[in-house]
Design a protein around this motif. Structure first.
Motif, mmCIF file in Angstrom:
data_model
loop_
_atom_site.group_PDB
_atom_site.id
_atom_site.type_symbol
_atom_site.label_atom_id
_atom_site.label_comp_id
_atom_site.label_asym_id
_atom_site.label_seq_id
_atom_site.Cartn_x
_atom_site.Cartn_y
_atom_site.Cartn_z
ATOM 1 N N ARG A 1 10.636 -83.608 55.414
ATOM 2 C CA ARG A 1 9.640 -82.554 55.566
ATOM 3 C C ARG A 1 10.314 -81.244 55.217
ATOM 4 N NH1 ARG A 1 5.060 -82.983 58.924
ATOM 5 N NH2 ARG A 1 4.120 -80.981 59.403
ATOM 6 N N GLY A 2 9.638 -80.430 54.434
ATOM 7 C CA GLY A 2 10.270 -79.176 54.034
ATOM 8 C C GLY A 2 9.293 -78.281 53.309
ATOM 9 N N LEU A 3 9.823 -77.142 52.877
ATOM 10 C CA LEU A 3 9.044 -76.225 52.051
ATOM 11 C C LEU A 3 9.546 -76.360 50.622
ATOM 12 C CD1 LEU A 3 9.136 -73.068 54.362
ATOM 13 C CD2 LEU A 3 7.389 -74.882 54.235
ATOM 14 N N LEU A 4 8.639 -76.649 49.713
ATOM 15 C CA LEU A 4 9.027 -76.636 48.313
ATOM 16 C C LEU A 4 8.680 -75.250 47.767
ATOM 17 C CD1 LEU A 4 10.408 -78.663 46.430
ATOM 18 C CD2 LEU A 4 8.177 -79.024 45.361
ATOM 19 N N CYS A 5 9.718 -74.552 47.330
ATOM 20 C CA CYS A 5 9.560 -73.188 46.824
ATOM 21 C C CYS A 5 9.658 -73.277 45.302
ATOM 22 C CB CYS A 5 10.651 -72.290 47.397
ATOM 23 S SG CYS A 5 10.598 -72.261 49.198
ATOM 24 N N VAL A 6 8.613 -72.832 44.623
ATOM 25 C CA VAL A 6 8.449 -73.136 43.202
ATOM 26 C C VAL A 6 8.174 -71.859 42.404
ATOM 27 C CG1 VAL A 6 7.166 -74.533 41.529
ATOM 28 C CG2 VAL A 6 7.351 -75.316 43.909
ATOM 29 N N ASN A 7 8.977 -71.606 41.382
ATOM 30 C CA ASN A 7 8.678 -70.490 40.481
ATOM 31 C C ASN A 7 7.579 -70.873 39.491
ATOM 32 O OD1 ASN A 7 10.434 -68.551 41.378
ATOM 33 N ND2 ASN A 7 11.985 -68.888 39.800
ATOM 34 N N HIS A 8 6.783 -69.876 39.095
ATOM 35 C CA HIS A 8 5.799 -70.060 38.023
ATOM 36 C C HIS A 8 6.162 -69.048 36.940
ATOM 37 C CE1 HIS A 8 3.619 -72.682 40.650
ATOM 38 N NE2 HIS A 8 3.587 -71.752 41.581
ATOM 39 N N GLU A 9 6.803 -69.542 35.878
ATOM 40 C CA GLU A 9 7.491 -68.607 34.977
ATOM 41 C C GLU A 9 6.546 -67.738 34.155
ATOM 42 O OE1 GLU A 9 10.117 -70.293 32.045
ATOM 43 O OE2 GLU A 9 11.189 -68.412 31.825
ATOM 44 N N LYS B 1 10.957 -47.325 45.634
ATOM 45 C CA LYS B 1 11.450 -48.360 46.560
ATOM 46 C C LYS B 1 10.416 -49.441 46.857
ATOM 47 C CE LYS B 1 14.835 -45.487 48.919
ATOM 48 N NZ LYS B 1 15.251 -44.868 50.169
ATOM 49 N N LYS B 2 9.261 -49.364 46.199
ATOM 50 C CA LYS B 2 8.211 -50.365 46.437
ATOM 51 C C LYS B 2 7.648 -50.787 45.095
ATOM 52 C CE LYS B 2 5.510 -48.067 49.167
ATOM 53 N NZ LYS B 2 4.423 -47.609 50.012
ATOM 54 N N VAL B 3 7.354 -52.057 44.952
ATOM 55 C CA VAL B 3 6.795 -52.513 43.682
ATOM 56 C C VAL B 3 5.833 -53.652 43.967
ATOM 57 C CG1 VAL B 3 8.773 -54.047 43.266
ATOM 58 C CG2 VAL B 3 7.363 -53.340 41.337
ATOM 59 N N LEU B 4 4.818 -53.765 43.122
ATOM 60 C CA LEU B 4 3.903 -54.889 43.251
ATOM 61 C C LEU B 4 4.368 -56.010 42.343
ATOM 62 C CD1 LEU B 4 0.323 -53.319 43.360
ATOM 63 C CD2 LEU B 4 1.698 -54.215 45.246
ATOM 64 N N GLY B 5 4.768 -57.117 42.954
ATOM 65 C CA GLY B 5 4.883 -58.367 42.244
ATOM 66 C C GLY B 5 6.144 -58.627 41.469
ATOM 67 N N THR B 6 6.150 -59.834 40.906
ATOM 68 C CA THR B 6 7.290 -60.351 40.170
ATOM 69 C C THR B 6 6.747 -61.164 39.012
ATOM 70 O OG1 THR B 6 9.311 -61.662 40.396
ATOM 71 C CG2 THR B 6 7.454 -62.360 41.755
ATOM 72 N N VAL B 7 7.528 -61.256 37.926
ATOM 73 C CA VAL B 7 7.045 -61.963 36.734
ATOM 74 C C VAL B 7 8.233 -62.542 35.970
ATOM 75 C CG1 VAL B 7 7.103 -60.032 35.074
ATOM 76 C CG2 VAL B 7 5.279 -61.747 34.904
ATOM 77 N N GLY B 8 7.964 -63.541 35.142
ATOM 78 C CA GLY B 8 9.034 -64.169 34.358
ATOM 79 C C GLY B 8 9.983 -64.955 35.239
ATOM 80 N N ASN B 9 9.420 -65.589 36.291
ATOM 81 C CA ASN B 9 10.277 -66.208 37.313
ATOM 82 C C ASN B 9 10.798 -67.553 36.836
ATOM 83 O OD1 ASN B 9 7.725 -64.749 38.907
ATOM 84 N ND2 ASN B 9 9.790 -64.071 39.443
#
Ligand code: FEO
Ligand code: CA
Ligand code: CA
Length: 651
Positions: free
Chosen positions: A139-147, A232-240
């Motif tokens: 049992r766990g958390l699968l942490c997945v990038n969406h590139e 110091k603040k940004v919305l979001g992430t991309v190209g992961n």
């Protein structure tokens, strides 16, 4: 700077000599002089024997079709597909009616990096340390990038060309929710691996998730925009793309090809430094039209917005309300990923690569020590420290060169105002200090058994004759190679904080029988140690199993007539660097993320961009893996691979 260059034990062996003959380059030949020492301590001979036994699976052949392939005796559960709901009561996935709100609660597109984070069923959200130390493999958390997103394969009505500047605003809104990251609780049941729908841990991170910017560049004027005057603040992430895990239970996700998210002509940006910076990351007027929908992706409106991308992001998967942080101390470039090596009461060391032609390998060393029982302290280790770029010299010596404002050429005379400039313009800093330009560094990971660090170099068609160096010995390198970094010390106890190291070439990708020397692969100690299906090209991601075997995921084998997939090999002993083919992708896909559960009995793989071949579209796809349903498009998906008898993968 410490000087261990002459007293370490290089973990190499006779395989080295075979490679030298094959490479035939003067530079590589001189590199061999430092590999006369064997790596073998007493334990490594024992481990080698285990490693050989451990790869006794029946190898699969090279091939290319519409299916995925595994050795006999193995099966894969289809665990997560683009569009699968993370909620308990959502309707079935329908790409025709998908809107941004719905996508924000569904699994994203083009799955890449995977991290399995164990869950302790008796601990609550927020109790990360208990979960992380549980080592639970069921049992766990699968942490997945969406590139990244591909409108022509996600929605009706586009070709690849038409989607570039003509994606509808409604579809762009979906795309911005389909990239980023997913955190999904999963469990192993009698029915196999399944997502736990409605779990309080399930979370999507997207281009609208609020994040903090921390480290030496945080708040700098070059990170300030009209929406965020604090920088110091940004919305979001991309190209992961890829990422890493920390021993304190957080996950690192990389921002790689972020330039493609921005439109506008850098030559119209008044500041020369910024214009050059934007050019370096491929920002062009022809890029996708996100800026028409969301003005911060137009550099003529927000010239500093791209400076808020291209970082490593750290977040706590065990606290679904936590705010991800962009770690500026790890530099800004096209991050493939960063992998952490920790020893008790010593600084943590993280290794990473910049996946672009002639770019560099990096190492970060924290200022403070890792304290195994003090996660409140450990959580800030990656916010303060020194970043270094790698220099790989002829003769097998290497040095980590510090990137510190005011040191060497990193001064105002060369356009650096402060440490923020050094980090934002990391590529320019690394080049100035004399780092070695590499053949597109992808994953850089440390083998937990022999404690050496391996660099996947996927290819570099732009390396011209005359631009070869000892660590990148082939002009127009189409097949890629793997380097082994050997920090001083013995297996299992190496000093990754040392500023000097030894290195050698672990393998050269490509067909060992290729006529063209630049494409000819070199593996193992004996030509007969690999089958006709054992060779591959374009190493990208890598994982190590508990016995230290290396599992390489590829991106590019279709250029050589067969599917991308996984190849496994020992890193020591007779079968060092002699790969066996374990997994094959459906046509058009690359494979990412290989990730083992702690017990080694499940291997998760991410199949990215299935059916992505010329002229394949949503309306007329090359195939429809994995559903093979005429009502559904091909879908990037995560598989959970198990042995049918429940045994350890690979053995
Ligand atoms: Fe996203 Fe470097 O592969
Ligand atoms: Ca990658
Ligand atoms: Ca890739």
């Amino acid at each position: 700077m410490t000087d261990h260059e002459h007293d370490d034990l290089a973990p190499c062996n006779a395989q080295r000599r075979t490679l030298l003959k094959t490479i035939g380059a003067t530079a590589a030949a001189t590199a061999g002089a430092s590999f006369l020492h064997g790596c073998s301590d007493k334990n490594s001979a024992k481990r080698t024997a285990q490693g050989v036994q451990n790869l006794s699976f029946a190898e699969i052949p090279h091939g290319l079709d519409f299916k995925h392939h595994l050795p006999d005796g193995y099966s894969a559960d289809l665990l997560l597909r683009w569009g699968d709901s993370l909620d308990a009561f959502a309707g079935a996935f329908s790409p025709d009616t998908l809107d941004a709100g719905e996508q924000s609660r569904r699994f994203g597109y083009n799955n890449d990096f995977l991290a399995f984070m164990p869950l302790d069923p008796d601990a609550a959200p927020g109790e990360g340390n208990r979960h992380h130390l549980s080592n639970n493999s069921n049992r766990g958390l699968l942490c997945v990038n969406h590139e990244y997103t591909q409108p022509h394969l996600m929605f009706s009505g586009y070709t690849e060309a038409s989607s570039n500047r003509g994606t509808s605003h409604a579809h762009i809104a979906v795309e911005q929710q389909a990239c980023g990251h997913s955190i999904v609780e999963i469990e192993h049941t009698v029915e196999g691996w399944q997502a736990v729908l409605g779990s309080p841990y399930n979370r999507r991170i997207s281009l609208t998730t609020e994040m903090a910017i921390v480290g030496d560049a945080a708040g700098d004027q070059r990170l300030q925009t009209s929406e965020d005057p604090t920088g110091k603040k940004v919305l979001g992430t991309v190209g992961n793309c890829a990422g890493g895990k920390t021993p304190w239970g957080t996950v690192l996700i990389a921002e790689e090809g972020f330039g493609g998210a921005f439109q506008g002509d850098p030559d119209n940006v008044a500041d020369e430094v910024e214009a050059r910076n934007h050019h370096a990351f491929g920002i062009e007027p022809e890029n996708r039209n996100w800026g028409d929908y969301d003005r911060r992706f137009d550099i003529t409106v927000e010239p500093n917005e791209p400076n808020r991308f291209g970082w490593m992001v750290e977040f706590d998967p065990y606290d679904p309300k936590s705010t991800p942080r962009k770690l500026t101390g790890l530099g800004r470039f096209e991050h493939e990923g960063f992998t952490v090596v920790s020893k008790p009461n010593a600084p943590v060391v993280a290794y990473g690569g910049d996946d672009d032609e002639h770019q560099f390998v990096y190492r970060f060393v924290s200022k403070k020590n890792y304290l195994p029982r003090n996660n409140a302290h450990n959580r800030d280790l990656l916010t303060e420290g020194t970043l270094y770029a790698g220099q790989f010299r002829e003769g097998g010596g290497g040095t980590w060169l510090p990137l510190i404002f005011g040191r060497g050429p990193l001064t105002p005379q060369n356009g650096f105002r402060n440490q923020a400039d050094v980090l934002i313009d990391c590529r320019r800093a690394a080049k100035l200090v004399g780092a070695t330009p590499m053949d597109r560094p992808e994953d850089v990971e440390t083998n937990p058994v022999n404690d050496c660090t391996y660099v996947m170099l996927t290819k570099n068609k732009k390396r011209k004759a005359g631009q070869e160096n000892a660590a990148n010995p082939r002009a127009r390198n189409t097949t890629g190679h793997v380097l082994e970094i050997v920090p001083p010390g013995r297996n299992g106890q190496r000093d990754h904080t040392s500023d000097t190291f030894r290195w050698n070439t672990f393998l050269l990708g490509g067909n060992p029988n290729a006529e063209e020397p630049a494409e000819r692969g070199a593996y193992g100690q004996q030509p007969g140690n690999i089958s006709p299906h054992g060779w591959f090209a374009n190493p990208d991601n890598v994982a190590f199993d508990a016995t230290g075997n290396m599992w390489i995921a590829t991106d590019g084998c279709e250029d050589f007539g067969f599917h991308d997939g996984l190849w496994a090999m020992a890193t020591e002993g007779e079968l060092r660097a002699a790969p066996k083919h374990f997994f094959g992708c459906p046509e058009g896909a690359e494979i990412c993320g290989p990730e083992f559960t702690p017990d080694g009995k499940t291997l998760f793989v991410a199949v990215q961009h299935p059916a992505d071949v010329d002229n394949s579209t949503f309306d007329n796809p090359r195939h429809r893996w994995p559903d093979n349903d005429p009502g559904l498009p091909p879908r990037p998906s995560v598989l959970a691979i198990r042995r049918d008898d429940g045994g350890t993968i690979g053995s």
